[in-house]
Design a protein around this motif. Structure first.
Motif, PDB file in Angstrom:
ATOM      1  N   VAL A 248     -28.009  32.706   1.552  1.00 28.07           N
ATOM      2  CA  VAL A 248     -28.363  34.158   1.960  1.00 28.07           C
ATOM      3  C   VAL A 248     -28.097  35.121   1.047  1.00 28.07           C
ATOM      4  O   VAL A 248     -27.055  34.901   0.326  1.00 28.07           O
ATOM      5  CB  VAL A 248     -27.455  34.427   3.284  1.00 28.07           C
ATOM      6  N   VAL A 249     -28.965  35.883   0.497  1.00 25.21           N
ATOM      7  CA  VAL A 249     -28.909  36.602  -0.755  1.00 25.21           C
ATOM      8  C   VAL A 249     -29.154  38.113  -0.018  1.00 25.21           C
ATOM      9  O   VAL A 249     -30.117  38.572   0.543  1.00 25.21           O
ATOM     10  CB  VAL A 249     -29.874  36.464  -1.805  1.00 25.21           C
ATOM     11  N   LEU A 250     -28.198  39.088  -0.224  1.00 21.95           N
ATOM     12  CA  LEU A 250     -28.216  40.565   0.182  1.00 21.95           C
ATOM     13  C   LEU A 250     -27.987  41.392  -1.060  1.00 21.95           C
ATOM     14  O   LEU A 250     -27.153  41.122  -1.815  1.00 21.95           O
ATOM     15  CB  LEU A 250     -27.134  40.751   1.094  1.00 21.95           C
ATOM     16  N   GLY A 251     -29.088  42.439  -0.712  1.00 23.29           N
ATOM     17  CA  GLY A 251     -28.921  43.585  -1.870  1.00 23.29           C
ATOM     18  C   GLY A 251     -29.470  43.220  -3.144  1.00 23.29           C
ATOM     19  O   GLY A 251     -29.107  43.971  -4.254  1.00 23.29           O
ATOM     20  N   ALA A 252     -30.563  42.788  -3.146  1.00 25.82           N
ATOM     21  CA  ALA A 252     -31.353  42.600  -4.423  1.00 25.82           C
ATOM     22  C   ALA A 252     -32.368  43.766  -4.500  1.00 25.82           C
ATOM     23  O   ALA A 252     -32.455  44.653  -3.868  1.00 25.82           O
ATOM     24  CB  ALA A 252     -32.453  41.313  -4.188  1.00 25.82           C
ATOM     25  N   ALA A 253     -32.626  44.014  -5.874  1.00 25.99           N
ATOM     26  CA  ALA A 253     -33.248  45.195  -6.224  1.00 25.99           C
ATOM     27  C   ALA A 253     -34.853  45.345  -6.144  1.00 25.99           C
ATOM     28  O   ALA A 253     -35.626  46.086  -5.971  1.00 25.99           O
ATOM     29  CB  ALA A 253     -32.961  45.757  -7.418  1.00 25.99           C
ATOM     30  N   SER A 254     -35.523  44.161  -5.765  1.00 28.77           N
ATOM     31  CA  SER A 254     -36.780  44.100  -5.615  1.00 28.77           C
ATOM     32  C   SER A 254     -37.036  42.678  -4.959  1.00 28.77           C
ATOM     33  O   SER A 254     -36.445  41.898  -4.773  1.00 28.77           O
ATOM     34  CB  SER A 254     -37.527  44.059  -6.970  1.00 28.77           C
ATOM     35  N   GLY A 255     -38.408  42.620  -4.495  1.00 27.11           N
ATOM     36  CA  GLY A 255     -38.631  41.285  -3.747  1.00 27.11           C
ATOM     37  C   GLY A 255     -38.766  40.305  -4.596  1.00 27.11           C
ATOM     38  O   GLY A 255     -38.365  39.181  -4.289  1.00 27.11           O
ATOM     39  N   LEU A 256     -39.141  40.322  -6.078  1.00 28.33           N
ATOM     40  CA  LEU A 256     -39.176  39.382  -6.757  1.00 28.33           C
ATOM     41  C   LEU A 256     -38.008  39.007  -7.309  1.00 28.33           C
ATOM     42  O   LEU A 256     -37.544  37.525  -7.433  1.00 28.33           O
ATOM     43  CB  LEU A 256     -40.145  39.796  -8.121  1.00 28.33           C
ATOM     44  N   GLU A 257     -37.078  40.011  -7.526  1.00 29.87           N
ATOM     45  CA  GLU A 257     -35.704  39.537  -7.892  1.00 29.87           C
ATOM     46  C   GLU A 257     -34.950  38.715  -6.786  1.00 29.87           C
ATOM     47  O   GLU A 257     -34.376  37.735  -7.004  1.00 29.87           O
ATOM     48  CB  GLU A 257     -34.772  40.821  -8.052  1.00 29.87           C
ATOM     49  N   ARG A 258     -35.271  39.147  -5.608  1.00 26.85           N
ATOM     50  CA  ARG A 258     -34.599  38.327  -4.516  1.00 26.85           C
ATOM     51  C   ARG A 258     -35.188  37.068  -4.505  1.00 26.85           C
ATOM     52  O   ARG A 258     -34.562  35.894  -4.291  1.00 26.85           O
ATOM     53  CB  ARG A 258     -35.252  39.120  -3.175  1.00 26.85           C
ATOM     54  N   ILE A 259     -36.503  36.601  -4.799  1.00 22.25           N
ATOM     55  CA  ILE A 259     -37.127  35.317  -4.891  1.00 22.25           C
ATOM     56  C   ILE A 259     -36.508  34.560  -5.868  1.00 22.25           C
ATOM     57  O   ILE A 259     -36.015  33.344  -5.989  1.00 22.25           O
ATOM     58  CB  ILE A 259     -38.673  35.257  -4.639  1.00 22.25           C
ATOM     59  N   ALA A 260     -36.489  35.013  -7.117  1.00 20.48           N
ATOM     60  CA  ALA A 260     -36.064  34.346  -8.342  1.00 20.48           C
ATOM     61  C   ALA A 260     -34.813  33.979  -8.496  1.00 20.48           C
ATOM     62  O   ALA A 260     -34.295  32.816  -8.602  1.00 20.48           O
ATOM     63  CB  ALA A 260     -36.402  35.237  -9.505  1.00 20.48           C
ATOM     64  N   PHE A 261     -34.002  35.014  -7.837  1.00 23.06           N
ATOM     65  CA  PHE A 261     -32.318  34.779  -7.818  1.00 23.06           C
ATOM     66  C   PHE A 261     -32.278  33.746  -6.508  1.00 23.06           C
ATOM     67  O   PHE A 261     -31.413  32.578  -6.954  1.00 23.06           O
ATOM     68  CB  PHE A 261     -31.549  35.779  -7.191  1.00 23.06           C
ATOM     69  N   THR A 262     -32.789  33.498  -5.623  1.00 27.94           N
ATOM     70  CA  THR A 262     -33.032  32.396  -4.647  1.00 27.94           C
ATOM     71  C   THR A 262     -33.173  31.047  -5.158  1.00 27.94           C
ATOM     72  O   THR A 262     -32.713  30.103  -4.888  1.00 27.94           O
ATOM     73  CB  THR A 262     -33.421  32.927  -3.227  1.00 27.94           C
ATOM     74  N   ARG A 263     -34.262  31.110  -5.902  1.00 25.96           N
ATOM     75  CA  ARG A 263     -34.679  29.983  -6.315  1.00 25.96           C
ATOM     76  C   ARG A 263     -33.776  29.232  -7.414  1.00 25.96           C
ATOM     77  O   ARG A 263     -33.344  28.041  -7.571  1.00 25.96           O
ATOM     78  CB  ARG A 263     -36.025  30.312  -7.303  1.00 25.96           C
ATOM     79  N   ASP A 264     -33.369  30.050  -8.205  1.00 26.14           N
ATOM     80  CA  ASP A 264     -32.217  29.813  -9.225  1.00 26.14           C
ATOM     81  C   ASP A 264     -30.878  29.414  -8.549  1.00 26.14           C
ATOM     82  O   ASP A 264     -30.470  28.216  -9.119  1.00 26.14           O
ATOM     83  CB  ASP A 264     -31.872  30.831 -10.171  1.00 26.14           C
ATOM     84  N   LEU A 265     -30.499  29.974  -7.656  1.00 20.13           N
ATOM     85  CA  LEU A 265     -29.384  29.524  -6.785  1.00 20.13           C
ATOM     86  C   LEU A 265     -29.578  28.219  -6.295  1.00 20.13           C
ATOM     87  O   LEU A 265     -28.625  27.415  -6.240  1.00 20.13           O
ATOM     88  CB  LEU A 265     -29.139  30.670  -5.687  1.00 20.13           C
ATOM     89  N   MET A 266     -30.706  27.965  -5.783  1.00 16.09           N
ATOM     90  CA  MET A 266     -30.980  26.714  -5.211  1.00 16.09           C
ATOM     91  C   MET A 266     -31.019  25.680  -6.078  1.00 16.09           C
ATOM     92  O   MET A 266     -30.578  24.539  -5.763  1.00 16.09           O
ATOM     93  CB  MET A 266     -32.439  26.796  -4.400  1.00 16.09           C
ATOM     94  N   ASP A 267     -31.679  25.894  -7.163  1.00 12.29           N
ATOM     95  CA  ASP A 267     -31.813  24.801  -8.278  1.00 12.29           C
ATOM     96  C   ASP A 267     -30.227  24.240  -8.713  1.00 12.29           C
ATOM     97  O   ASP A 267     -29.903  23.263  -8.877  1.00 12.29           O
ATOM     98  CB  ASP A 267     -32.585  25.367  -9.432  1.00 12.29           C
ATOM     99  N   LYS A 268     -29.501  25.264  -8.807  1.00 12.82           N
ATOM    100  CA  LYS A 268     -28.032  24.751  -9.219  1.00 12.82           C
ATOM    101  C   LYS A 268     -27.530  24.085  -8.187  1.00 12.82           C
ATOM    102  O   LYS A 268     -26.719  23.498  -8.205  1.00 12.82           O
ATOM    103  CB  LYS A 268     -27.537  26.181  -9.688  1.00 12.82           C
ATOM    104  N   GLY A 269     -27.761  24.561  -6.894  1.00 14.24           N
ATOM    105  CA  GLY A 269     -26.811  24.005  -5.812  1.00 14.24           C
ATOM    106  C   GLY A 269     -27.211  22.734  -5.530  1.00 14.24           C
ATOM    107  O   GLY A 269     -26.275  21.944  -5.043  1.00 14.24           O
ATOM    108  N   PHE A 270     -28.424  22.272  -5.992  1.00 12.28           N
ATOM    109  CA  PHE A 270     -28.919  20.833  -5.495  1.00 12.28           C
ATOM    110  C   PHE A 270     -28.000  19.873  -6.592  1.00 12.28           C
ATOM    111  O   PHE A 270     -27.989  18.605  -6.329  1.00 12.28           O
ATOM    112  CB  PHE A 270     -30.345  20.599  -5.557  1.00 12.28           C
ATOM    113  N   ARG A 271     -27.534  20.777  -7.735  1.00 14.80           N
ATOM    114  CA  ARG A 271     -26.623  19.776  -8.534  1.00 14.80           C
ATOM    115  C   ARG A 271     -25.270  19.496  -8.312  1.00 14.80           C
ATOM    116  O   ARG A 271     -24.410  18.843  -8.913  1.00 14.80           O
ATOM    117  CB  ARG A 271     -27.067  20.262  -9.990  1.00 14.80           C
TER     118      ARG A 271
END
Length: 485
Positions: A248-271
């Motif tokens: 859950v990501v709240l308060g991103a500044a753009s739609g692309l930032e929202r997706i990119a941040f979430t993707r990065d968070l997921m990639d690290k989380g699976f480790r």
């Protein structure tokens, strides 16, 4: 002598440290996020978080609870996927994003669920709530009852769609609890929120979550949201090798930032395999929601900022860029490290600036498709919207709650219709909304400088709001023709 030598060395060290930080700040600065959390969907283990118990505005993530309450009503036998929903005089008043069908238009609960979870139509969320709860206020009570039962201790709902109202608050933790419950209790819900768009007649309406679904490995969706006071929100789910994570990501500044941040968070989380806390044991630190006009203060990072933070080819993905500053805490950020803060974005980051030439077009403009390839990932699946229509099965009736609540004359006959299947209930307008409409009308006549509604509401929609076609309320419907019978 020793003291002078020590002081000299400390001075040199401090100067070197400051210079190193200034060197960092010369690079494009990272995007800023209000609050976020990453959890293991099965165990509830918190794998990463930042201010996850700080209050925030949910925006259209609210529709996850609208869907949850609806699925529960279906499970309890109070409704079915074929139950009738009606576009009421109350629901049509909602601002975009909306469908804008004429008052009295009928469709099924199943169609309504697809529309609110994929296209995020605000009017359909209210119409669905009226059908399931018998009235909008009754449905809101059901939403809050479920929130309390699930342990969403810092969440209050005042509408079924997430449109601006500063009384409607949540936290990243609470939204993660809801997302986990939606997956656990109603796994069939994934068939409604994991599509990149819907097709209505000849027109396709795209989900704001489509690039995440089509580009991120193992993505199975959930819900996006945006209002100015919240910024860009998302609840997302990814499954890899039999393991599912929820972010859950709240308060991103753009739609692309929202997706990119979430993707990065997921990639690290699976480790990661576990965390110190679970959703139940995470300490409640609290914190006030952002002040009004959050989106105007949280400047978009632009292509330069997005590439600097999330470019998977250069290895820049993740990690803040620091700059030397005072330890003051801003109104919308978390606790500051003494002497350090996250660097503020420069406006040059919005113009494309010094972006890798490989993501530019021949005319020098940014090729956003290539930017997404580098920061989210290449498209893995094709865009395939699912079809919807307004057909209602023969013999279909409104949900039980709507029938029992129907005591008014909706047919124009002068007598209560009793909620029979020959007449779908049209609930009485919400008195709070009537007041809001009056205040909005008064604001239009206010002196120059008054806050405009557009400062608070921005639809996540790709369709122009026109109304050709007999099914649509004039001036408020989506720009698609009425499908043939």
């Amino acid at each position: 002598m020793f003291e002078r030598l020590l002081h000299s060395r400390l001075h040199v060290f401090g100067l070197a440290f400051a210079l190193s930080l200034l060197a960092f700040s010369a690079a494009p600065l990272r995007a800023e996020i209000g609050t976020y959390i990453l959890v293991d969907a099965r165990t509830g283990a918190v794998l990463d978080e930042q201010d996850a118990t700080r209050k925030w505005y949910p925006a259209s993530l609210t529709k996850m609870m609208t869907a949850y309450v609806t699925f529960k009503a279906i499970r309890d036998g109070k409704a079915s996927l074929n139950s009738i929903v009606v576009q009421s005089a109350n629901s049509i008043k909602e601002p975009p994003s909306k469908m804008g069908f004429k008052v009295g238009t009928q469709f099924t609960v199943e169609t309504a669920l697809k529309i609110i979870l994929i296209k995020s139509a605000n009017d359909i969320a209210v119409a669905l709530g009226e059908a399931i709860g018998g009235s909008e206020p009754a449905f809101i009570d059901m939403m809050n009852a479920e929130a309390r039962r699930l342990g969403m201790n810092d969440t209050v709902f005042v509408n079924p769609n997430g449109l601006p109202d500063n009384r409607q608050i949540t936290t990243a933790r609470d939204m993660a609890i809801l997302a986990q419950a939606l997956q656990r209790d109603f796994p069939q819900a994934q068939n409604y929120y994991n599509h990149p768009g819907i097709k209505f007649g000849k027109k396709t309406l795209r989900s704001a979550n489509r690039e995440f679904l089509m580009r991120v490995r193992g993505a199975n969706g959930m819900k996006t949201g945006y209002i100015c006071n919240s910024g860009y929100n998302v609840a997302a789910s990814v499954t890899r090798n039999g393991r599912t994570l929820i972010a859950v990501v709240l308060g991103a500044a753009s739609g692309l930032e929202r997706i990119a941040f979430t993707r990065d968070l997921m990639d690290k989380g699976f480790r990661k395999r576990s965390g110190r806390y679970t959703l139940k044991t995470l300490p409640r630190q609290g914190g006030n929601p952002p002040a009004d006009h959050y989106c105007k203060r949280n400047e978009k990072p632009g292509a330069e900022g997005i590439m600097a933070q999330f470019d998977m080819q250069s290895g820049n993905s993740g990690g803040p860029v620091l700059s030397y500053a005072s330890s003051a805490r801003s109104n919308d950020r978390g606790p500051a490290i003494p002497g350090l803060r996250l660097g503020k974005r420069s406006k040059s980051a919005d113009t494309g600036g010094k972006v890798d030439a490989s993501v530019k077009l021949a005319n020098g403009k940014i090729d956003w498709g290539k930017v997404m390839d580098r920061t989210i990932g290449p498209r893995r699946i094709a865009y395939a919207p699912i079809p919807i229509d307004l057909s209602v099965p023969k013999g279909a009736a409104p949900p039980a709650a709507a029938i029992s609540a129907d005591t008014d004359d909706d047919t124009g006959s002068g007598q209560p219709d009793g909620g029979l299947s020959v007449s779908v209930p049209l609930p009485t307008p919400n008195p709070i909304r009537i007041l809001e409409i009056k205040l909005k009308s008064a604001a239009k006549a206010a002196a120059p400088g008054a806050v405009a509604q557009k400062d608070f509401v921005k639809a996540e929609t790709d369709a122009p709001m026109a109304a050709p076609g007999s099914l649509f309320q004039k001036g408020t419907g989506i720009a698609v023709p009425a499908p043939k019978p």
